[in-house]
Motif scaffolding. Structure first.
Motif, mmCIF file in Angstrom:
data_model
loop_
_atom_site.group_PDB
_atom_site.id
_atom_site.type_symbol
_atom_site.label_atom_id
_atom_site.label_comp_id
_atom_site.label_asym_id
_atom_site.label_seq_id
_atom_site.Cartn_x
_atom_site.Cartn_y
_atom_site.Cartn_z
ATOM 1 N N LEU A 8 -27.241 2.187 27.757
ATOM 2 C CA LEU A 8 -25.910 1.612 27.882
ATOM 3 C C LEU A 8 -25.039 1.973 26.682
ATOM 4 C CD1 LEU A 8 -24.030 -0.135 29.563
ATOM 5 C CD2 LEU A 8 -24.959 -2.158 28.400
ATOM 6 N N GLN A 9 -25.657 1.979 25.483
ATOM 7 C CA GLN A 9 -24.900 2.367 24.291
ATOM 8 C C GLN A 9 -24.420 3.813 24.393
ATOM 9 O OE1 GLN A 9 -27.629 1.443 21.104
ATOM 10 N NE2 GLN A 9 -26.748 -0.604 20.787
ATOM 11 N N ARG A 10 -25.284 4.686 24.944
ATOM 12 C CA ARG A 10 -24.874 6.079 25.118
ATOM 13 C C ARG A 10 -23.713 6.180 26.101
ATOM 14 N NH1 ARG A 10 -30.513 7.249 25.163
ATOM 15 N NH2 ARG A 10 -30.446 7.502 27.440
ATOM 16 N N ILE A 11 -23.798 5.350 27.182
ATOM 17 C CA ILE A 11 -22.710 5.360 28.168
ATOM 18 C C ILE A 11 -21.416 4.877 27.529
ATOM 19 C CG2 ILE A 11 -21.892 4.301 30.301
ATOM 20 C CD1 ILE A 11 -24.809 4.259 31.255
ATOM 21 N N VAL A 12 -21.541 3.783 26.738
ATOM 22 C CA VAL A 12 -20.352 3.245 26.057
ATOM 23 C C VAL A 12 -19.769 4.281 25.105
ATOM 24 C CG1 VAL A 12 -19.564 1.522 24.396
ATOM 25 C CG2 VAL A 12 -21.039 0.826 26.294
ATOM 26 N N SER A 13 -20.645 4.958 24.363
ATOM 27 C CA SER A 13 -20.189 5.988 23.421
ATOM 28 C C SER A 13 -19.493 7.132 24.151
ATOM 29 C CB SER A 13 -21.381 6.509 22.615
ATOM 30 O OG SER A 13 -20.987 7.549 21.744
ATOM 31 N N THR A 14 -20.088 7.514 25.297
ATOM 32 C CA THR A 14 -19.490 8.603 26.080
ATOM 33 C C THR A 14 -18.133 8.202 26.611
ATOM 34 O OG1 THR A 14 -21.688 9.407 26.711
ATOM 35 C CG2 THR A 14 -19.822 10.117 28.061
ATOM 36 N N LEU A 15 -18.050 6.953 27.155
ATOM 37 C CA LEU A 15 -16.775 6.465 27.671
ATOM 38 C C LEU A 15 -15.727 6.363 26.567
ATOM 39 C CD1 LEU A 15 -17.933 3.649 30.153
ATOM 40 C CD2 LEU A 15 -16.871 5.844 30.733
ATOM 41 N N ALA A 16 -16.152 5.882 25.398
ATOM 42 C CA ALA A 16 -15.213 5.767 24.277
ATOM 43 C C ALA A 16 -14.698 7.143 23.856
ATOM 44 C CB ALA A 16 -15.889 5.079 23.090
ATOM 45 N N SER A 17 -15.616 8.098 23.826
ATOM 46 C CA SER A 17 -15.218 9.470 23.476
ATOM 47 C C SER A 17 -14.250 10.046 24.507
ATOM 48 C CB SER A 17 -16.467 10.352 23.367
ATOM 49 O OG SER A 17 -16.118 11.696 23.101
ATOM 50 N N LYS A 18 -14.575 9.798 25.792
ATOM 51 C CA LYS A 18 -13.687 10.292 26.854
ATOM 52 C C LYS A 18 -12.332 9.606 26.783
ATOM 53 C CE LYS A 18 -14.353 12.852 29.449
ATOM 54 N NZ LYS A 18 -13.976 14.287 29.474
ATOM 55 N N ASN A 19 -12.357 8.258 26.483
ATOM 56 C CA ASN A 19 -11.093 7.546 26.349
ATOM 57 C C ASN A 19 -10.260 8.118 25.212
ATOM 58 O OD1 ASN A 19 -11.697 5.874 28.478
ATOM 59 N ND2 ASN A 19 -12.389 4.151 27.211
ATOM 60 N N ASP A 20 -10.905 8.452 24.096
ATOM 61 C CA ASP A 20 -10.184 9.076 22.973
ATOM 62 C C ASP A 20 -9.583 10.417 23.390
ATOM 63 O OD1 ASP A 20 -10.742 6.988 21.312
ATOM 64 O OD2 ASP A 20 -12.524 7.925 20.392
ATOM 65 N N GLU A 21 -10.367 11.199 24.177
ATOM 66 C CA GLU A 21 -9.852 12.490 24.639
ATOM 67 C C GLU A 21 -8.629 12.302 25.526
ATOM 68 O OE1 GLU A 21 -12.851 14.736 26.576
ATOM 69 O OE2 GLU A 21 -14.179 14.847 24.832
ATOM 70 N N ILE A 22 -8.703 11.301 26.428
ATOM 71 C CA ILE A 22 -7.571 11.045 27.332
ATOM 72 C C ILE A 22 -6.356 10.575 26.541
ATOM 73 C CG2 ILE A 22 -6.741 9.612 29.231
ATOM 74 C CD1 ILE A 22 -9.605 9.596 30.332
ATOM 75 N N HIS A 23 -6.581 9.646 25.549
ATOM 76 C CA HIS A 23 -5.476 9.185 24.703
ATOM 77 C C HIS A 23 -4.827 10.375 23.987
ATOM 78 C CE1 HIS A 23 -5.405 4.874 25.112
ATOM 79 N NE2 HIS A 23 -6.729 4.770 24.915
#
Length: 493
Positions: A8-23
């Motif tokens: 789950l932490q890896r998923i959260v990290s991936t989502l956070a990274s993707k969110n940063d990319e989208i931002h």
């Protein structure tokens, strides 16, 4: 549980990274939108300026042409008014004369009548009414000042946004590479009258480090070049030192870069070809020595001077391993104590130096075509050129070609520089220390040239891979022809 938490932490990290990319992408899009708006406003402003400038030119042209019409109108009216004034005066005089003639008809006295008739006749003969032209001096037409802007109108209607220039093509055949400078030449694939200037970019390839680092070497930029060639100087000799590319620019936009090319200066490097040298000569790379034992002794040659350094010439090919008229013949023999270079001069400007041992009794330095016979001596054939030094009994110094000799009344240097401009048809010898001119042969070389050396009693060391000295290049420019002291041999081909 821990494994699921880690997943789950890896998923959260991936989502956070993707969110940063989208931002970041959203920020970039917003920034791009603002730039589009700013650049569009700038383009409209520049368009307004261009049209305002065009209107200004048209208004100026209109004023100039209207002024020309007004001047033509004034000229014609003045000419017609002058003619009208002349006609009015002539008419007034004619009416007065007519009235006088009518009165004379009523005279009863014959003598008075004849007198009056003669006066009227004389005045009629001189009357201006019979001398003036009754045709207007100028016409009322103004058609010669009419204009037709049909072509210009079509041109204006054809005005479009500036196209992106095509990529130039670097003309390798026209690029000049000499010593430590290059002249880059290029052309457009099709004529483009809107090109304003060119941009040349280059980067050096003679850098230390891994290939990846070399490829990332920063491009240097030279802007606003108006011609289709440019000379770069202060570079490194005898190396692949430069990638170059060119782009064309009009007033608004720059086109694509040309395909990059790599240019290099090429040093002339050669060794001495032992496979066909005279048996009385001991040859080792760039050193040759007289051997009275007839080549039987193979002891190590002593007293050799420094050999040339650097990578072999790109055109260097051992004569002994390639097919040529010379490769299958016997050694030089008889009194032709000769050894040739193993690489031919086929083009360009080349330079090498020769140093003789102090006890050397006789030697020649020059060049020859490959057809030099095994009994032939340098300078005694029409296909070889040399300078010859004889230290036996008394020193003589001479230039030889086609069995003709020209004595050189100058001191013999201990080191001789040989400059061969194959394309320019020039072979020049210099004092390698002082760069004093010794002798020049001027001819048209029709075959590749091999460096050639003849020696008796002593040794020679050859230094190759050398850059043409700047003093030699200066002397070449200042010569502007053949020296008077050597002209008797220079024109013998």
């Amino acid at each position: 549980m821990d494994e699921q938490k880690e997943t789950l932490q890896r998923i959260v990290s991936t989502l956070a990274s993707k969110n940063d990319e989208i931002h970041n992408f959203i920020d970039m899009l917003n920034h791009t939108i603002r730039n589009v708006q700013v650049n569009s406003s700038t383009a409209i402003s520049e368009l307004d300026e261009e049209f305002d400038g065009l209107y200004s030119v048209l208004d100026e042209m209109k004023g100039t042409m209207a002024n020309a019409i007004q001047q033509e109108e004034a000229r014609k009216i003045q000419a017609l008014q002058d003619q009208l004034s002349q006609c009015s005066n002539a008419l007034e005089s004619s009416e007065e004369l007519l009235e006088l003639a009518a009165q004379s008809l009523d005279v009863k006295d014959p003598v008075e009548f004849l007198k009056a008739a003669r006066q009227i006749k004389d005045r009629v003969t001189m009357a201006s009414a019979f001398r003036i032209s009754l045709k207007p001096k100028v016409s009322d037409s103004m058609t010669h000042l009419m204009v037709d802007f049909a072509v210009e109108r079509r041109m204006l209607q054809a005005v479009k946004f500036l196209p992106v220039p095509k990529a130039p093509e670097i003309d390798l055949a026209a690029c000049l590479v000499a010593d430590n400078c290059i002249t880059v030449s290029w052309r457009m694939p099709e004529e483009d009258s809107r090109i304003d200037h060119f941009v040349l970019e280059y980067r050096k390839t003679n850098v230390d480090g891994l290939p990846r680092v070399k490829d990332e070497e920063r491009w240097e930029r030279i802007d606003y070049i108006k011609a289709t060639e440019y000379t770069l100087s202060g570079l490194k000799f005898d190396t692949k030192y430069m990638n170059v590319r060119v782009q064309a620019c009009n007033k608004a936009v720059a086109g694509e870069y040309s395909d990059p090319v790599t240019l290099e200066t090429k040093a002339f490097v050669f060794g001495l070809d032992s496979t066909s040298s005279h048996l009385n000569l001991k040859v080792e790379d760039t050193y040759v020595e007289w051997d009275p034992t007839g080549g039987k002794g193979q002891e190590k040659i002593k007293g050799k001077e420094n050999k040339s350094s650097g990578a072999p010439s790109p055109k260097r090919t051992s004569v002994s391993t390639r097919s040529s008229p010379r490769g299958s013949r016997d050694h030089f023999t008889g009194e032709s104590y000769t050894v040739l270079g193993d690489t031919a001069v086929e083009s360009g400007q080349n330079y090498w130096e020769v140093r003789a041992q102090k006890d050397c009794k006789s030697y020649s330095v020059g060049v020859t075509y490959r057809n030099l016979g095994k009994f032939d001596q340098l300078g005694k054939t029409n296909s070889s050129w040399c300078i010859h030094i004889n230290n036996w009994l008394q020193t003589t110094f001479s230039a030889k070609h086609n069995n003709k000799t020209k004595t050189l009344d100058i001191p013999v240097p201990d080191r001789i520089g040989v400059y061969c401009d194959f394309d320019g048809g020039q072979l020049t010898f210099y004092n390698a220390n002082s760069k004093e001119l010794l002798h020049t042969f001027k001819t048209k070389f029709t075959q590749p040239l091999l460096p050639a050396f003849m020696i008796w009693c002593g040794g020679l060391t050859v230094s190759t891979g050398l850059q043409v000295p700047s003093a030699v290049k200066t002397l070449q420019k200042n010569e502007n022809g053949l020296s008077g002291s050597t002209s008797s041999l220079n024109n013998i081909a």
